[in-house]
Design a protein around this motif. Structure first.
Motif, PDB file in Angstrom:
ATOM      1  N   THR A 268       2.119   1.718  -3.591  1.00 21.40           N
ATOM      2  CA  THR A 268       1.092   1.986  -4.615  1.00 21.40           C
ATOM      3  C   THR A 268       0.082   3.049  -4.188  1.00 21.40           C
ATOM      4  O   THR A 268      -0.948   3.202  -4.838  1.00 21.40           O
ATOM      5  N   ARG A 269       0.345   3.783  -3.110  1.00 18.45           N
ATOM      6  CA  ARG A 269      -0.653   4.716  -2.583  1.00 18.45           C
ATOM      7  C   ARG A 269      -1.111   5.740  -3.619  1.00 18.45           C
ATOM      8  O   ARG A 269      -2.295   6.074  -3.698  1.00 18.45           O
ATOM      9  N   SER A 270      -0.173   6.231  -4.417  1.00 18.37           N
ATOM     10  CA  SER A 270      -0.553   7.196  -5.446  1.00 18.37           C
ATOM     11  C   SER A 270      -1.474   6.560  -6.488  1.00 18.37           C
ATOM     12  O   SER A 270      -2.499   7.137  -6.869  1.00 18.37           O
TER      13      SER A 270
ATOM     14  N   ASP B 247       2.845  10.872  -3.565  1.00 16.22           N
ATOM     15  CA  ASP B 247       3.770  10.050  -4.347  1.00 16.22           C
ATOM     16  C   ASP B 247       5.197  10.480  -4.020  1.00 16.22           C
ATOM     17  O   ASP B 247       5.659  11.519  -4.469  1.00 16.22           O
TER      18      ASP B 247
ATOM     19  N   TYR C 120       0.822  -1.208   0.000  1.00 21.25           N
ATOM     20  CA  TYR C 120       0.000   0.000   0.000  1.00 21.25           C
ATOM     21  C   TYR C 120       0.860   1.263   0.000  1.00 21.25           C
ATOM     22  O   TYR C 120       0.478   2.279  -0.611  1.00 21.25           O
ATOM     23  N   VAL C 121       2.000   1.218   0.667  1.00 21.32           N
ATOM     24  CA  VAL C 121       2.895   2.378   0.667  1.00 21.32           C
ATOM     25  C   VAL C 121       3.456   2.609  -0.736  1.00 21.32           C
ATOM     26  O   VAL C 121       3.532   3.746  -1.213  1.00 21.32           O
TER      27      VAL C 121
END
Length: 220
Positions: free
Chosen positions: A145-147, A218, A142-143
């Motif tokens: 791919t957060r953007s 990002d 998740y970190v």
């Protein structure tokens, strides 16, 4: 303000509120259920940390089936199910059911695609450090791919707004339904155009907000 908008001001605000209710509920369903489903689709793929062919096949099939339905037909098909769990198939509350189901399927696929873009090295590093599945998901995937997840949610929200315009079929209301009933069917083209402009402004605001947030978080 144009006279036609003053004349229908109360109805316009009501339709905007109905749209927010329907879209808001679908966003909640997408985050609470679509995100986990998409994550599970990724984790259960061949070669991933909890590879499970059965779970992947079942989830993948369900998501594909739901996304394959033309949305209008899905709404009609789900009327008995909606009546079973809500008690009625008519109204804004009833409209939330098919919208939430398509929201889960739509966003879960975007989540899966975002996670597939994570470099293999990230997964290998997480596993080599002895990270649990929960830690891999929350501290690495998740970190990383957060953007992309925010951009995917932004795209989904815009799609939900588009889907909400169809909900007049079951009396769901909303901006789209108002534009058709009061604008198109009563030959008030100017009113319909104003509703389209409101929809365009709303979509542009959502896209700008989503893109801005994605750019800020990002850190790559």
């Amino acid at each position: 303000m144009p006279d036609i908008l003053v004349q229908y001001e109360a109805e316009i605000w009501l339709s905007i509120g109905e749209t927010f209710i329907m879209v808001g509920a679908s966003i909640g369903a997408a985050i609470l259920l679509g995100l986990p489903v998409g994550t599970l689709l990724f984790l259960c793929r061949k070669g991933e940390v909890i590879e499970n062919r059965l779970v992947f096949t079942v989830l993948n099939l369900l998501v594909n089936i739901i996304r394959s339905f033309p949305f209008l037909l899905l709404v009609v098909f789900l009327i008995p199910f909606t009546r079973l769990i809500i008690g009625t198939a008519i109204g804004t509350t009833a409209a939330i059911v098919p919208l939430s189901i398509i929201a889960i399927a739509h966003y879960s696929r975007l989540v899966e695609q975002s996670l597939l873009d994570v470099p293999k090295g990230v997964m290998e590093a997480a596993i080599s450090m002895g990270a649990s599945v929960k830690e891999i998901v929350f501290k690495f995937l998740y970190v990383e791919t957060r953007s992309g997840l925010v951009l995917g949610l932004t795209t989904s929200i815009i799609s939900f707004i588009s889907y909400s315009t169809i909900m007049g079929v079951v009396g769901g209301g909303g901006i789209g339904d108002f534009a058709i009933r009061y604008g198109y069917q009563q030959f008030k083209t100017d009113l319909m155009i104003y509703m389209i402009i409101i929809m365009i402004i709303l979509v542009q605001l959502i896209q700008f907000t989503g893109t801005t947030i994605a750019r800020i978080i990002d850190k790559r």
